[in-house]
Design a protein around this motif. Structure first.
Motif, PDB file in Angstrom:
ATOM      1  N   ASP A 160       0.890  -1.429   0.215  1.00  0.00           N
ATOM      2  CA  ASP A 160      -0.103   0.062  -0.059  1.00  0.00           C
ATOM      3  C   ASP A 160       0.957   1.090  -0.006  1.00  0.00           C
ATOM      4  N   ASN A 161       0.856   2.122  -1.037  1.00  0.00           N
ATOM      5  CA  ASN A 161       1.626   3.286  -1.055  1.00  0.00           C
ATOM      6  C   ASN A 161       0.583   4.455  -0.724  1.00  0.00           C
ATOM      7  N   PHE A 162       0.741   4.655   0.664  1.00  0.00           N
ATOM      8  CA  PHE A 162      -0.460   5.715   1.069  1.00  0.00           C
ATOM      9  C   PHE A 162      -0.037   7.204   0.656  1.00  0.00           C
ATOM     10  N   LYS A 163       1.235   7.356   0.099  1.00  0.00           N
ATOM     11  CA  LYS A 163       1.566   8.580  -0.530  1.00  0.00           C
ATOM     12  C   LYS A 163       0.683   8.947  -1.757  1.00  0.00           C
ATOM     13  N   TYR A 164      -0.097   7.841  -2.350  1.00  0.00           N
ATOM     14  CA  TYR A 164      -0.646   8.317  -3.433  1.00  0.00           C
ATOM     15  C   TYR A 164      -2.217   7.793  -3.123  1.00  0.00           C
ATOM     16  N   ILE A 165      -2.266   7.004  -2.139  1.00  0.00           N
ATOM     17  CA  ILE A 165      -3.715   6.395  -1.622  1.00  0.00           C
ATOM     18  C   ILE A 165      -4.446   7.626  -1.046  1.00  0.00           C
ATOM     19  N   SER A 166      -3.940   8.130   0.038  1.00  0.00           N
ATOM     20  CA  SER A 166      -4.533   9.132   1.032  1.00  0.00           C
ATOM     21  C   SER A 166      -5.158  10.135   0.376  1.00  0.00           C
ATOM     22  N   PRO A 167      -4.463  10.919  -0.970  1.00  0.00           N
ATOM     23  CA  PRO A 167      -5.040  12.178  -1.488  1.00  0.00           C
ATOM     24  C   PRO A 167      -6.342  11.499  -2.395  1.00  0.00           C
ATOM     25  N   LEU A 168      -6.331  10.377  -2.839  1.00  0.00           N
ATOM     26  CA  LEU A 168      -7.654  10.112  -3.593  1.00  0.00           C
ATOM     27  C   LEU A 168      -8.897   9.957  -2.575  1.00  0.00           C
ATOM     28  N   TYR A 169      -8.885   9.991  -1.197  1.00  0.00           N
ATOM     29  CA  TYR A 169     -10.059   9.901  -0.711  1.00  0.00           C
ATOM     30  C   TYR A 169     -10.716  11.475  -0.561  1.00  0.00           C
ATOM     31  N   GLY A 170     -12.049  11.250  -0.593  1.00  0.00           N
ATOM     32  CA  GLY A 170     -13.071  12.583  -0.996  1.00  0.00           C
ATOM     33  C   GLY A 170     -14.225  12.551  -0.239  1.00  0.00           C
ATOM     34  N   GLU A 171     -15.042  13.568   0.074  1.00  0.00           N
ATOM     35  CA  GLU A 171     -16.410  13.403   0.636  1.00  0.00           C
ATOM     36  C   GLU A 171     -17.305  12.968  -0.364  1.00  0.00           C
ATOM     37  N   GLY A 172     -18.201  11.966   0.427  1.00  0.00           N
ATOM     38  CA  GLY A 172     -19.272  11.251  -0.272  1.00  0.00           C
ATOM     39  C   GLY A 172     -18.741  10.070  -1.087  1.00  0.00           C
ATOM     40  N   ASP A 173     -19.757   9.764  -1.949  1.00  0.00           N
ATOM     41  CA  ASP A 173     -19.190   8.653  -3.075  1.00  0.00           C
ATOM     42  C   ASP A 173     -18.223   9.104  -3.958  1.00  0.00           C
ATOM     43  N   VAL A 174     -16.898   8.901  -3.920  1.00  0.00           N
ATOM     44  CA  VAL A 174     -15.948   9.210  -4.890  1.00  0.00           C
ATOM     45  C   VAL A 174     -15.742   8.057  -5.864  1.00  0.00           C
ATOM     46  N   THR A 175     -15.905   8.519  -7.216  1.00  0.00           N
ATOM     47  CA  THR A 175     -15.800   7.389  -8.125  1.00  0.00           C
ATOM     48  C   THR A 175     -14.813   7.774  -9.078  1.00  0.00           C
ATOM     49  N   SER A 176     -13.877   8.523  -8.939  1.00  0.00           N
ATOM     50  CA  SER A 176     -12.702   9.068  -9.904  1.00  0.00           C
ATOM     51  C   SER A 176     -11.332   8.737  -9.085  1.00  0.00           C
TER      52      SER A 176
END
Length: 410
Positions: A160-176
């Motif tokens: 798991d490379n959280f340097k890239y994973i963490s910024p991909l989280y967002g509010e609500g239902d994220v589909t991108s």
């Protein structure tokens, strides 16, 4: 399965007191063993002293709410909810409150894939590249296939490379980004998030390394093999047959009024707790499933009944047996798991304590802790969901020590 000798109540308590290191692991395991020897939980009444003690712990350590249950012989024999589902709006926690399951979600994700195995759509030792339109290989072992079995047992060599994973989280239902793009960007050499550190230095299949990305790729395989979006396939072929109508992967599918709000510690807030806005990422199959204790229990009932739920066959008995077959996984060290784990099955960890073995999965994230444990000796089950953030692990062990005493009838 041959039943081992069971510790007496006094021995259990003495063993806990004598242990130098209390942990969430030990408390969970002792609670699980309790269901073998005491069914008083079937007739538990309101206990003001117990609730007051747990409320004090939760108030002191900023835990918002809790819902838990015990099943025995495929029936819920005890369940309890306490605290707040939504502090600001004064909505109390109930047994029907809906939680984000964090990594316990993987039990749903993995089983969704096994529905396709049940239909003969793949073999466990198939190279994953057989089913996807681009190649995934560990750069240090380019000639070694990564198999579906390896994904399910965390032996794929993914990191798991959280340097890239963490910024991909967002509010609500994220589909991108879309799931296919996400997987391609992480695991192909020209991908946006690709680094050699997305893989371990171990040969695929050689050693255990718990990685959320295994189950992101599993959800992508479900899409490729079924020709349906992962969440839709899961809903149609697993959740709907299990009457899990109030469960799902997307907030848009859930009753917002029943959601258990997640909270983190925040000293700048008047109550020391920060309310978190519902969040997700497009790789949600690693931890983004939502359910209440009774709804999740429907899934466990099916598993315990060898794939049958309310007379309906969801999985073949042979497939359920395959899921829980020990895989002789190497390299499972204490720092890599939440519980003492001598082996792993497909999807589930195999824990061990006092000569007893059990299947388990735990989960944790921002403002949430979850766990489910299954004792194969008598198919007793503990399901536990809690919101909030404790400052130390001792908070959880203190709570469960109180529950342990209650279950023992002390």
């Amino acid at each position: 399965m041959k039943r081992n000798s069971i510790l007496t109540k006094t021995q259990l308590l003495k063993k806990m007191i004598e242990m130098k290191r209390y942990s969430q692991v030990v408390i969970f395991s002792f609670i699980l063993l309790l269901t073998q020897q005491s069914v008083k939980s079937q007739t538990l009444e309101k206990d003001q002293a117990l609730e007051s003690s747990i409320a004090k712990i939760m108030d002191n350590d900023k835990l918002a709410g809790m819902s838990c249950g015990i099943m025995k012989n495929n029936k819920m024999v005890w369940q309890w909810a306490y605290g707040w589902a939504d502090i600001e709006n004064k909505i109390p926690m109930t047994s029907n409150s809906i939680f984000m399951l964090a990594s316990v979600s993987k039990t749903i994700t993995g089983t969704t894939l096994m529905l396709l195995y049940d239909e003969g759509k793949f073999k466990l030792d198939d190279d994953i590249n057989k089913y996807i339109p681009f190649e995934i290989r560990n750069p240090e072992y380019p000639d070694d296939p990564i198999t579906i079995r390896m994904l399910l047992t965390h032996t794929s060599s993914f990191n798991d490379n959280f340097k890239y994973i963490s910024p991909l989280y967002g509010e609500g239902d994220v589909t991108s980004p879309p799931l296919e793009e996400l997987v391609k960007d992480f695991f192909t050499i020209n991908g946006k998030y690709y680094e050699s550190s997305n893989f371990t230095g171990n040969k695929p299949g050689e050693s255990f390394n718990y990685s959320n990305m295994n189950f992101v790729v599993i959800s992508y395989l479900v899409e490729r093999i079924s020709h349906m979006p992962f969440s839709k396939f899961c809903k149609k072929h697993l959740l709907k047959p299990l009457d899990m109508k109030e469960s799902g992967w997307h907030y848009s599918e859930l009753d917002e009024k029943k959601l258990a709000v997640q909270y983190e510690l925040d000293s700048t807030q008047s109550n020391g707790m920060k309310r978190l806005t519902p969040f997700s990422w497009s790789g949600l199959a690693d931890g983004g499933f939502h359910a209440s204790v009774p709804q999740y229990a429907n899934f466990i009932r099916m598993i315990l009944d060898n794939g049958i739920y309310e007379g309906k066959t969801i999985l073949k008995e042979s497939t359920v047996s395959e899921i829980f077959t020990p895989q002789k996984v190497q390299g499972i060290t204490p720092e890599k798991t939440d519980l003492p784990t001598p082996d792993w099955s497909l999807i589930w960890g195999i824990g061990e304590l006092s000569e007893h073995r059990f299947y388990y999965h735990t989960g944790g994230g921002s403002g949430i802790k979850t766990a489910v444990l299954i004792n194969p000796d008598d198919n007793s089950v503990l399901i536990w969901f809690v919101t909030g953030e404790a400052e130390t692990m001792e908070t959880y062990t203190s709570m469960f020590f109180l529950l342990l005493e209650k279950f023992l009838g002390e």
